[in-house]
Design a protein around this motif. Sequence first.
Motif, PDB file in Angstrom:
ATOM      1  N   ARG A  14      48.324  38.211  39.805  1.00 32.03           N
ATOM      2  CA  ARG A  14      48.492  36.754  39.810  1.00 32.03           C
ATOM      3  C   ARG A  14      47.386  36.082  40.617  1.00 32.03           C
ATOM      4  O   ARG A  14      46.770  35.108  40.168  1.00 32.03           O
ATOM      5  CB  ARG A  14      49.848  36.398  40.419  1.00 32.03           C
ATOM      6  N   TYR A  22      54.813  27.595  41.036  1.00 37.47           N
ATOM      7  CA  TYR A  22      54.165  28.546  40.137  1.00 37.47           C
ATOM      8  C   TYR A  22      54.552  28.350  38.678  1.00 37.47           C
ATOM      9  O   TYR A  22      53.691  28.317  37.794  1.00 37.47           O
ATOM     10  CB  TYR A  22      54.494  29.969  40.592  1.00 37.47           C
ATOM     11  N   MET A  31      52.167  34.651  31.669  1.00 39.79           N
ATOM     12  CA  MET A  31      52.408  34.375  33.082  1.00 39.79           C
ATOM     13  C   MET A  31      53.479  33.312  33.300  1.00 39.79           C
ATOM     14  O   MET A  31      54.092  33.253  34.370  1.00 39.79           O
ATOM     15  CB  MET A  31      51.107  33.950  33.757  1.00 39.79           C
ATOM     16  N   ALA A  75      56.115  36.091  39.020  1.00 35.89           N
ATOM     17  CA  ALA A  75      55.110  36.638  39.934  1.00 35.89           C
ATOM     18  C   ALA A  75      55.049  35.901  41.261  1.00 35.89           C
ATOM     19  O   ALA A  75      54.217  36.233  42.110  1.00 35.89           O
ATOM     20  CB  ALA A  75      53.736  36.593  39.258  1.00 35.89           C
ATOM     21  N   ASN A  76      55.911  34.913  41.450  1.00 38.42           N
ATOM     22  CA  ASN A  76      55.894  34.125  42.688  1.00 38.42           C
ATOM     23  C   ASN A  76      57.013  34.507  43.645  1.00 38.42           C
ATOM     24  O   ASN A  76      57.246  33.814  44.637  1.00 38.42           O
ATOM     25  CB  ASN A  76      56.014  32.641  42.352  1.00 38.42           C
TER      26      ASN A  76
END
Length: 512
Positions: A52, A119, A155, A160-161
């Motif tokens: 990321r 995000y 994404m 991914a945060n």
Amino acid sequence: MNSGQSPAPADDQRQHQTSSALSASGRLRGAFNTLVARLFAPVDISSVVMFRVAFGLVMVWEVYRYFNYGWVASKYIQPNFHFSYLGFEWVKPWPGNWMYVHFYALALLALFIAVGFFYRISAALFSLLFVILFLMEKGVYLNHLYLVALVSFIMIFVPANRAYSMDSLRRPAMRSDTIPAWSLYLLASQFAIVYVYGGFAKLNPDWLRGEPMRTWMSRQPDFPIIGRWFTDEWMVYAMSYGGLLLDLLIVPLILWYRTRWFAVIAAVLFHRFNAEMFSIGIFPTFATAAIILFLPPDLPRRVATFVRSLVMPEKHASPSQTLKPGTTADHALPFTQRPLVQRLTVVFVVAYLGIQLLAPLRHHLYPGDPTWNEQGDRFSWRMMLNTKSGDIAFYVTHPASGETWTVSPYDYLTSQQAGDVEVQPDMAVEFSHYLSDLWQRSGYDDVEVRARAFVSLNSRAPQMLIDPTDDLASVKLSVMPHDWVTSFDEEQRLAESFDLDELLNELGEPQE
């Protein structure tokens, strides 16, 4: 019939069919549930977090390159005409300086992705703006820009945060050391598809005989260290077959622990070589960053723990262990407990990968060589397979008056656009439509536009690309075969009478 009689044969058959159907349905349901369990098994989040951050920073760098080289103006503002993708003719660059605003927004959103700040919203907006940018001008198509569009879309859905992000600092309750396995697998699969299809595309007669690698290498005798051998045939074949084998084998070699680090070094050197050899922008850096997706997911955490143990041994904590499928994390992901969401996610993952596996094969639906006629060539990971040079002239005829005008695309387009028109048949047709509209606005109705186009593919003698008798102004672009493109003569060999230096001066940069 009394109760003691046996069922009729027809009843037996129906019962057997019903039982078989129920059994098959049960097996399918069981297989699907197993797939759901595996795709939602927790894996360490740290490798996805690293990707990321790398993705966001590489995108910031890409935007910087557009500003630094003046590409925002030269590619989107200055051209009088923009080439469109089929079905997206309505997507055009913003007027005036709004294109700069578009790029500034992309840079800011990419930075937000890197640090994990709002995000989900940032990823969604970045993906939307990048796809719009991608569709604005077909003439700037590159495989790695298509890859960025796909990865940016993925994404949006990957959590991914949940660690090492501004979001996890703002909302401690969302922190997690793990993510569902599908998040990692989907990203890794996307890059694996690029490698494997890129390798299979190289299994063609030209690549196996050393073209276009021979042409490219002969132009760079001053390449660091190994350039002195670039004109030797053994080096040409070593590079051609080395690239082929790396594309086909790099993913399994990285995944297998016995060859993992050898393969990682080979991949890094391969991408570094490409960065030095070719002008292919961010792709080598982007692909190098993606290697982390194929390594053990907890590797970044273990490396960080080891480094901390060296710097602060008194505060060293024991390294995290790789989570096995089926184990639970301290911070469970809330949505993983919702069966409906799990099933819909698996359907999405399977459907997405199915499309990505089938789309690159569509060139088999068309007759001829896609490297020549370009049908099915885009969006298929047919990368670095050819070098083309061409010469084209358009003839605009007004049948009512008998007048004919000879037109060069360089008089109406940027040099990059005109170069693409010379070698890409669909863009030649689009330009013909543009010329027809120009002449119509000047009072010449129903003009006809024909082209004389000669193209050299991979150092062959030039041959005619477009049927000169076809009125391109009346051609309607579609997904159907382009019958106005000539067939490519596979038996035509390199022209020995060609002056190599003259040919190399005419040849353009390798097309990705």
